[in-house]
Design a protein around this motif. Structure first.
Motif, mmCIF file in Angstrom:
data_model
loop_
_atom_site.group_PDB
_atom_site.id
_atom_site.type_symbol
_atom_site.label_atom_id
_atom_site.label_comp_id
_atom_site.label_asym_id
_atom_site.label_seq_id
_atom_site.Cartn_x
_atom_site.Cartn_y
_atom_site.Cartn_z
ATOM 1 N N PHE A 261 0.887 -1.184 0.000
ATOM 2 C CA PHE A 261 0.000 0.000 0.000
ATOM 3 C C PHE A 261 0.914 1.219 0.000
ATOM 4 N N HIS B 27 -4.211 7.984 8.138
ATOM 5 C CA HIS B 27 -3.894 7.640 6.752
ATOM 6 C C HIS B 27 -3.271 8.831 6.017
ATOM 7 N N ASP C 40 4.321 3.679 8.431
ATOM 8 C CA ASP C 40 3.392 2.551 8.248
ATOM 9 C C ASP C 40 3.593 2.055 6.824
ATOM 10 N N ASP D 119 2.154 -5.762 6.837
ATOM 11 C CA ASP D 119 1.680 -4.416 7.183
ATOM 12 C C ASP D 119 2.241 -4.098 8.564
ATOM 13 N N HIS E 151 -6.946 -5.814 11.516
ATOM 14 C CA HIS E 151 -7.737 -6.358 10.392
ATOM 15 C C HIS E 151 -7.073 -7.629 9.885
ATOM 16 N N HIS F 204 -6.330 -5.247 3.528
ATOM 17 C CA HIS F 204 -7.540 -5.405 4.351
ATOM 18 C C HIS F 204 -8.304 -6.571 3.734
HETATM 19 N N1 GLY Z 1 -1.559 0.034 7.318
HETATM 20 C C1 GLY Z 1 -2.536 0.667 6.531
HETATM 21 C C2 GLY Z 1 -3.936 0.270 6.904
HETATM 22 O O1 GLY Z 1 -4.129 -0.697 7.610
HETATM 23 O O2 GLY Z 1 -4.857 0.911 6.472
#
Ligand code: GLY
Length: 365
Positions: free
Chosen positions: A192, A206, A223, A234, A298, A305
């Motif tokens: 991401f 974000h 992140d 992640d 998540h 996700h």
């Molecule tokens: N690490 C980015 C997210 O979980 O949205």
């Protein structure tokens, strides 16, 4: 991949005899196509189709240019096409006689769904997205090995970041260094858009990195994630650069304790809400009540996700073999934010951390 296909059908309605997974273009691909076929190392597979049979067989149709890549699919019967009409004819042939045909609406374009209805007027299209998602949520050994590799890459990069920090470094420069460091360690790519936020930026969950220089006394929140063979990691690490205030240190320590509490709540049978609340209750009992503004984690896999959130608003029960993120945070406008995130696999007795980034280095420079 017969076992994966059988696991999907075990969860699907008994009268569904065929599941058709269609990829469109670019990001509009069905990740269950990759789960079922295991075509994760090379190949783009736009406009490809996988027909899954209840006995575990897979019929696979790919554009001719993907033939070499598609031969890596274990157990699949492969066909190729060049013209759209050949693709249509193949779908009609493979689905002939199927009264109920499983489809995956969340990952199929409306255009492909409507085209399928026209092509197969005799078939009832049945939504099997939940069985597909449930099968995907529990990882087998091969999938877990890929996530482990993706997790190792981001852990090593996290441990290298303190050595990259210097006054004046821009957020987007650090983001570029992180991307390069992941690729150099074997990542297929970033899973991401990397988040790097100093001071104010760290208070926005974000945030997108900007032309902001690093100053002493600021948080550095990074992140980032790696793909390894289409499986994601992640990770978030936050440091204090230069001498922090007492408030900054207290925020950091509270987030770490919240993460430890959430990690301790993970086990087969635990509800996602309970894992979230383990962290949220601790933060809400601190001076930063109300400053934890997202869910604690998540599901992670073929997407970042990839399934439910660990949230009080989601009814989700953890099972052995699921992979989740654990990422509490505190965000204070004007001061900054701290998030600490690791990836774990649910084990029989609790969970095992897949990311291993150092958490004992909090203050840098
Ligand atoms: N690490 C980015 C997210 O979980 O949205």
């Amino acid at each position: 991949m017969r076992d994966r296909v059988k696991r999907i059908f075990e969860r699907a309605p008994a009268d569904v005899d065929l599941i058709l997974l269609q990829n469109s273009v670019a990001e509009h691909k069905d990740m269950s196509f990759f789960h079922a076929t295991d075509l994760v190392a090379g190949g783009g597979f736009e406009r490809s189709v996988a027909a899954l049979h209840r006995d575990g067989r897979i019929d696979l149709l790919v554009p001719a240019l993907e033939e070499t890549s598609a031969k890596r699919a274990p157990d699949a019967t492969l066909a190729t096409y060049q013209k759209t009409d050949e693709r249509k004819a193949w779908i009609q042939q493979v689905a002939r006689g199927a009264a109920k045909l499983g489809v995956n609406p969340p990952e199929t374009t409306a255009q492909d769904y409507l085209a399928l209805k026209d092509l197969l007027p005799q078939a009832q299209l049945v939504d099997v997205s939940q069985p597909l998602a449930d099968a995907r949520a529990v990882k087998d050994k091969v999938e877990l090995a890929r996530i482990r590799r993706a997790a190792r890459i981001v852990s090593e990069v996290s441990d290298a970041i303190p050595g990259m920090l210097r006054e004046g470094l821009k957020e987007f420069e650090l983001s570029a260094e992180i991307g390069y460091a992941m690729t150099k360690r074997g990542a297929t790519g970033p899973s991401f858009d990397t988040i790097v936020g100093f001071k104010e930026g760290s208070a926005e969950p974000h945030y997108a990195p900007k032309d902001v220089p690093l100053r002493k006394g600021e948080f550095v929140l990074c992140d980032f994630g790696a793909w390894f063979e289409r499986y994601a990691s992640d990770l978030t690490s936050t440091w204090m650069f230069g001498k922090p205030t007492k408030e900054m240190e207290d925020i950091w320590d509270t987030v770490k304790r919240a993460q430890d509490a959430a990690l301790a709540a993970i086990r087969p049978g635990a509800k996602g809400a309970d894992v979230h609340n383990a962290a949220a209750d601790l933060i809400d009992a601190s001076p930063w009540k109300g400053r934890f503004i997202h869910s604690v984690g998540h599901s992670l896999g073929l997407a970042v996700h990839d399934g439910p959130a660990l949230s009080p608003r989601v009814d989700w029960t953890l099972e052995e073999g699921m992979v989740v993120t654990v990422e509490p945070g505190i965000y204070v406008p004007g001061v900054g934010g701290v998030r600490i995130e690791d990836d774990v696999v649910v084990t029989r007795g609790g969970c095992e951390k897949l990311t291993t980034a150092r958490r004992d280095v909090r203050i840098v420079g």
